[in-house]
Design a protein around this motif. Structure first.
Motif, short mmCIF file in Angstrom:
data_model
loop_
_atom_site.label_atom_id
_atom_site.label_comp_id
_atom_site.label_asym_id
_atom_site.label_seq_id
_atom_site.Cartn_x
_atom_site.Cartn_y
_atom_site.Cartn_z
N GLN A 92 0.81 -1.21 0.00
CA GLN A 92 0.00 0.00 0.00
C GLN A 92 0.85 1.27 0.00
OE1 GLN A 92 -3.08 0.82 -0.29
NE2 GLN A 92 -4.01 -1.19 -0.30
N ASP A 93 1.97 1.28 0.72
CA ASP A 93 2.75 2.50 0.84
C ASP A 93 3.42 2.90 -0.47
OD1 ASP A 93 4.51 0.37 0.87
OD2 ASP A 93 5.87 1.27 2.34
N LEU A 98 -2.15 5.97 -1.07
CA LEU A 98 -3.56 5.62 -0.95
C LEU A 98 -3.87 5.33 0.51
CD1 LEU A 98 -4.17 3.29 -4.02
CD2 LEU A 98 -4.89 5.64 -3.72
N PRO A 99 -5.08 5.71 0.93
CA PRO A 99 -5.41 5.50 2.34
C PRO A 99 -5.64 4.03 2.67
CG PRO A 99 -7.30 6.34 1.14
CD PRO A 99 -6.13 6.36 0.19
N THR A 100 -5.46 3.71 3.94
CA THR A 100 -5.77 2.36 4.40
C THR A 100 -7.28 2.21 4.47
OG1 THR A 100 -5.78 3.00 6.72
CG2 THR A 100 -3.65 2.31 5.78
N GLU A 101 -7.73 1.01 4.73
CA GLU A 101 -9.18 0.76 4.82
C GLU A 101 -9.80 1.58 5.95
OE1 GLU A 101 -12.66 -0.72 3.40
OE2 GLU A 101 -10.69 -1.07 2.53
N ASP A 102 -9.12 1.66 7.09
CA ASP A 102 -9.64 2.45 8.22
C ASP A 102 -9.72 3.93 7.88
OD1 ASP A 102 -9.90 0.21 9.82
OD2 ASP A 102 -7.89 0.42 10.70
N GLU A 103 -8.68 4.46 7.22
CA GLU A 103 -8.70 5.87 6.82
C GLU A 103 -9.82 6.13 5.84
OE1 GLU A 103 -3.96 6.99 7.19
OE2 GLU A 103 -4.69 6.04 5.36
N PHE A 104 -10.06 5.21 4.93
CA PHE A 104 -11.13 5.36 3.95
C PHE A 104 -12.49 5.39 4.65
CE2 PHE A 104 -14.29 3.48 1.10
CZ PHE A 104 -14.25 4.41 0.06
N GLU A 105 -12.72 4.47 5.58
CA GLU A 105 -13.99 4.42 6.31
C GLU A 105 -14.21 5.70 7.12
OE1 GLU A 105 -16.48 2.30 6.13
OE2 GLU A 105 -15.39 1.12 4.63
#
Length: 136
Positions: A92-93, A98-105
């Motif tokens: 991912q980095d 791109l944001p992580t799943e938690d950041e996206f939520e």
């Protein structure tokens, strides 16, 4: 014999250079050999005779600049290769932040709250603009 060979090499080299571009290079005789200058780029080469052939090398100051450019390009290439390898493995980095799943939520939650508040304001304006029913 050696002089004839050098003259032949110079004539061929000059003829080849003239075929590409008239008088792009100039040769100047020195005590130790020749200095060749590229009139288009200004690059200077030191030429010496070895085993009956004319061998040219970049002048010391230009060699340093060329070496620095090559090192910079190598560093950039190494960085790109590392990023490509990371992208190919799906890290991912390496995907450009791109944001992580938690950041996206979390972001989606902020947007949802914003739109709910916005729609509440729109509904209030709609209620204010509706005329009251007339009584007869």
């Amino acid at each position: 014999m050696r002089t004839i060979l050098i003259a032949s090499v110079l004539a061929l080299g000059t003829a080849g250079a003239q075929a590409q571009d008239d008088s792009r290079y100039t040769l100047q005789r020195t005590d130790d050999g020749y200095v060749r200058m590229d009139k288009m780029t200004g690059a200077m080469s030191i030429c010496t005779e070895r085993s009956g052939q004319l061998v040219c090398k970049l002048a010391a100051d230009e060699r340093g600049a060329l070496q620095a450019d090559m090192e910079e390009m190598q560093d950039r290439l190494d960085g790109l290769e590392k990023r490509l390898a990371a992208l190919e493995t799906g890290r991912q980095d390496a995907v450009g932040g791109l944001p992580t799943e938690d950041e996206f939520e979390k972001s989606l939650s902020y947007m949802e709250r914003f739109f709910r508040s916005f729609m509440g304001i729109v509904r209030e304006f709609e209620r204010e603009e509706k005329p009251a029913p007339e009584r007869t």
